[in-house]
Write a protein that holds these residues in place. Structure first.
Motif, PDB file in Angstrom:
ATOM      1  N   THR A  90      43.593  36.845  31.420  1.00 31.83           N
ATOM      2  CA  THR A  90      43.013  35.647  32.003  1.00 31.83           C
ATOM      3  C   THR A  90      42.674  35.883  33.471  1.00 31.83           C
ATOM      4  O   THR A  90      43.089  36.895  34.065  1.00 31.83           O
ATOM      5  CB  THR A  90      43.990  34.472  31.904  1.00 31.83           C
ATOM      6  OG1 THR A  90      45.147  34.752  32.709  1.00 31.83           O
ATOM      7  CG2 THR A  90      44.413  34.227  30.463  1.00 31.83           C
ATOM      8  N   PHE A  91      41.937  34.948  34.066  1.00 29.26           N
ATOM      9  CA  PHE A  91      41.620  35.066  35.487  1.00 29.26           C
ATOM     10  C   PHE A  91      42.890  35.070  36.335  1.00 29.26           C
ATOM     11  O   PHE A  91      43.033  35.870  37.263  1.00 29.26           O
ATOM     12  CB  PHE A  91      40.705  33.923  35.936  1.00 29.26           C
ATOM     13  CG  PHE A  91      40.606  33.808  37.434  1.00 29.26           C
ATOM     14  CD1 PHE A  91      39.987  34.788  38.188  1.00 29.26           C
ATOM     15  CD2 PHE A  91      41.183  32.731  38.108  1.00 29.26           C
ATOM     16  CE1 PHE A  91      39.915  34.704  39.577  1.00 29.26           C
ATOM     17  CE2 PHE A  91      41.117  32.631  39.481  1.00 29.26           C
ATOM     18  CZ  PHE A  91      40.476  33.615  40.216  1.00 29.26           C
ATOM     19  N   VAL A  92      43.831  34.177  36.019  1.00 31.26           N
ATOM     20  CA  VAL A  92      45.085  34.121  36.778  1.00 31.26           C
ATOM     21  C   VAL A  92      45.838  35.444  36.658  1.00 31.26           C
ATOM     22  O   VAL A  92      46.392  35.948  37.633  1.00 31.26           O
ATOM     23  CB  VAL A  92      45.961  32.947  36.290  1.00 31.26           C
ATOM     24  CG1 VAL A  92      47.349  33.014  36.912  1.00 31.26           C
ATOM     25  CG2 VAL A  92      45.304  31.621  36.638  1.00 31.26           C
ATOM     26  N   ALA A  93      45.840  36.031  35.452  1.00 36.79           N
ATOM     27  CA  ALA A  93      46.509  37.324  35.258  1.00 36.79           C
ATOM     28  C   ALA A  93      45.808  38.418  36.058  1.00 36.79           C
ATOM     29  O   ALA A  93      46.448  39.308  36.624  1.00 36.79           O
ATOM     30  CB  ALA A  93      46.544  37.684  33.777  1.00 36.79           C
ATOM     31  N   TYR A  94      44.476  38.368  36.109  1.00 37.15           N
ATOM     32  CA  TYR A  94      43.730  39.344  36.904  1.00 37.15           C
ATOM     33  C   TYR A  94      44.104  39.236  38.374  1.00 37.15           C
ATOM     34  O   TYR A  94      44.406  40.241  39.029  1.00 37.15           O
ATOM     35  CB  TYR A  94      42.221  39.132  36.733  1.00 37.15           C
ATOM     36  CG  TYR A  94      41.401  40.026  37.635  1.00 37.15           C
ATOM     37  CD1 TYR A  94      40.968  41.270  37.193  1.00 37.15           C
ATOM     38  CD2 TYR A  94      41.093  39.641  38.942  1.00 37.15           C
ATOM     39  CE1 TYR A  94      40.228  42.102  38.030  1.00 37.15           C
ATOM     40  CE2 TYR A  94      40.361  40.460  39.782  1.00 37.15           C
ATOM     41  CZ  TYR A  94      39.930  41.691  39.322  1.00 37.15           C
ATOM     42  OH  TYR A  94      39.233  42.519  40.158  1.00 37.15           O
ATOM     43  N   ALA A  95      44.066  38.007  38.904  1.00 34.97           N
ATOM     44  CA  ALA A  95      44.378  37.805  40.321  1.00 34.97           C
ATOM     45  C   ALA A  95      45.801  38.256  40.625  1.00 34.97           C
ATOM     46  O   ALA A  95      46.063  38.878  41.662  1.00 34.97           O
ATOM     47  CB  ALA A  95      44.193  36.338  40.695  1.00 34.97           C
ATOM     48  N   ARG A  96      46.719  37.969  39.717  1.00 36.77           N
ATOM     49  CA  ARG A  96      48.104  38.371  39.919  1.00 36.77           C
ATOM     50  C   ARG A  96      48.235  39.887  39.899  1.00 36.77           C
ATOM     51  O   ARG A  96      48.938  40.474  40.732  1.00 36.77           O
ATOM     52  CB  ARG A  96      49.003  37.757  38.832  1.00 36.77           C
ATOM     53  CG  ARG A  96      50.451  38.188  38.938  1.00 36.77           C
ATOM     54  CD  ARG A  96      51.304  37.578  37.843  1.00 36.77           C
ATOM     55  NE  ARG A  96      52.673  38.038  37.957  1.00 36.77           N
ATOM     56  CZ  ARG A  96      53.110  39.173  37.435  1.00 36.77           C
ATOM     57  NH1 ARG A  96      52.283  39.950  36.757  1.00 36.77           N
ATOM     58  NH2 ARG A  96      54.365  39.539  37.596  1.00 36.77           N
ATOM     59  N   ARG A 121      36.448  39.458  28.256  1.00 37.69           N
ATOM     60  CA  ARG A 121      35.881  40.639  28.911  1.00 37.69           C
ATOM     61  C   ARG A 121      36.846  41.821  28.919  1.00 37.69           C
ATOM     62  O   ARG A 121      36.493  42.931  28.558  1.00 37.69           O
ATOM     63  CB  ARG A 121      35.473  40.307  30.355  1.00 37.69           C
ATOM     64  CG  ARG A 121      34.227  39.471  30.504  1.00 37.69           C
ATOM     65  CD  ARG A 121      33.000  40.191  29.966  1.00 37.69           C
ATOM     66  NE  ARG A 121      31.786  39.439  30.227  1.00 37.69           N
ATOM     67  CZ  ARG A 121      31.268  38.530  29.426  1.00 37.69           C
ATOM     68  NH1 ARG A 121      31.886  38.245  28.293  1.00 37.69           N
ATOM     69  NH2 ARG A 121      30.153  37.911  29.727  1.00 37.69           N
ATOM     70  N   PHE A 122      38.086  41.568  29.381  1.00 36.96           N
ATOM     71  CA  PHE A 122      38.989  42.722  29.467  1.00 36.96           C
ATOM     72  C   PHE A 122      40.448  42.380  29.233  1.00 36.96           C
ATOM     73  O   PHE A 122      41.367  42.982  29.790  1.00 36.96           O
ATOM     74  CB  PHE A 122      38.826  43.482  30.794  1.00 36.96           C
ATOM     75  CG  PHE A 122      38.855  42.635  32.024  1.00 36.96           C
ATOM     76  CD1 PHE A 122      40.004  42.468  32.761  1.00 36.96           C
ATOM     77  CD2 PHE A 122      37.701  42.004  32.460  1.00 36.96           C
ATOM     78  CE1 PHE A 122      40.020  41.699  33.910  1.00 36.96           C
ATOM     79  CE2 PHE A 122      37.715  41.235  33.618  1.00 36.96           C
ATOM     80  CZ  PHE A 122      38.878  41.088  34.337  1.00 36.96           C
ATOM     81  N   GLY A 123      40.683  41.392  28.357  1.00 36.50           N
ATOM     82  CA  GLY A 123      42.018  41.216  27.811  1.00 36.50           C
ATOM     83  C   GLY A 123      43.036  40.499  28.666  1.00 36.50           C
ATOM     84  O   GLY A 123      44.221  40.528  28.350  1.00 36.50           O
TER      85      GLY A 123
END
Length: 356
Positions: free
Chosen positions: A132-138, A128-130
């Motif tokens: 991971t979920f963990v990277a987004y949350a971080r 979706r936007f480059g």
């Protein structure tokens, strides 16, 4: 404080052009930039139908991650973390979970407990936007914690302005990263400053006499690095500037313009005697040149210490000023760099061009 709205070296158009596209809801710019709105703390895609703010209340980002790290949250109207024209129930569910507890460090077992396959979540967020979920949350957690540093406000002021009550949300995000305000058992206090650069924002920690840390805010492990620094050395960290960060900001700007080859900002080094000796050797590598780990080990007087030298380089907390980017593999290829190989290549190209 440098509040420049240019957050990424990938952005090449002037802010006026992005603002025009934002006002016109120009779909040609969807995915090209994101607009952060200072007055609301949200970021939007160019086609958002919400009422548009004045230009002085906007700043523009090349990626959603840049906006998240700057402390903005996704707009609930235009959903900037979705691909244009597409929606994902899983992504929406996970974003809602992140927003419900910004201080939480999400792990795969947390997702499994909710019946979510971590691999699926990782793949969907990445496509979706480059990131991971963990990277987004971080990034969301980091952005919330760094927001007060970026704005130069006191923690309590930023907490109140953000609408959080004591002991939750914003204050927790900052406190978990930077520690609580100084108390009687704190040995020393550092001031934290946000510095924009062509390669992305950096955070600087300094006192009145030296720079203690300089890192890109999206570096993996930055929170752990700061926590280790606080706990091991009895440090407290508060937002603010010192004469050292003022000098640093000026010298970094000159360096990125290709007008400075040697820094004069005083540095405070951490680590063992061996690690400090490795960092001092790094500072001897001339501007515009590269060494191998073997050359660095030889200069240290210990030719067999190549792996130990590489590990010590990886623990460098003051990149650019301590130029670990000038160390390459024995085959001439770029090797690991905490800020990412793309930044390493950019720095080497800058120095090569300016030296010649």
């Amino acid at each position: 404080m440098n509040q420049s709205s240019s957050q990424s070296s990938n952005r090449s158009l002037p802010d006026s052009e992005y603002y025009r596209a934002f006002l016109d809801r120009d779909s040609n710019y969807d995915g090209i930039f994101f607009a952060g709105v200072r007055s609301t703390g949200i970021f939007c895609r160019p086609t958002c139908s919400a009422r548009k703010p004045k230009l002085e209340n906007c700043e523009f980002f090349a990626t959603a991650q840049d906006a998240l790290l700057a402390g903005y949250r996704p707009c609930k109207r235009c959903h900037p973390t979705d691909h244009p024209g597409s929606t994902s129930p899983l992504i929406k569910e996970l974003i809602t979970l992140v927003e419900s507890d910004l201080t939480r460090r999400w792990k795969d077992q947390d997702l499994r407990a909710r019946g979510i396959d971590p691999t699926t979540a990782r793949r969907q967020f990445k496509s979706r936007f480059g990131m991971t979920f963990v990277a987004y949350a971080r990034a969301r957690r980091m952005g919330e914690g760094l927001k007060t540093i970026r704005s130069g406000e006191r923690v309590i002021d930023a907490q109140i302005d953000s609408g959080y009550e004591s002991g939750s949300g914003f204050r927790d995000a900052f406190s978990k990263m930077m520690g609580s305000p100084p108390s009687g058992n704190v040995a020393h206090t550092l001031k934290a400053e946000w510095i924009d650069t062509p390669l992305g924002p950096m955070i600087a920690l300094a006192d009145e006499s030296a720079l203690h840390l300089l890192e890109f805010v999206d570096r993996p492990g930055l929170e752990t690095e700061i926590l280790r620094l606080r706990q091991k050395h009895g440090l407290a960290i508060l937002p603010g500037r010192t004469p050292i960060t003022e000098l640093l900001e000026s010298e970094l700007a000159s360096y990125f313009r290709g007008q400075l080859q040697e820094f004069t900002t005083p540095l405070h080094l951490y680590g063992s005697d061996f690690q400090k000796s490795v960092l001092k050797i790094l500072q001897q590598i001339p501007y515009g040149e590269t060494w191998t780990y073997a050359q660095q080990s030889e200069a240290l007087g210990n030719p067999k210490a190549i792996r130990a030298v590489a590990r010590a380089n990886g623990m460098n907390q003051i990149p650019i000023l301590i130029p670990c980017h000038r160390v390459i593999g024995s085959d001439g290829k770029l090797t690991g760099y905490s800020g990412g190989l793309a930044r390493k290549e950019w720095l080497l190209d800058l120095e090569k061009r300016r030296k010649s």
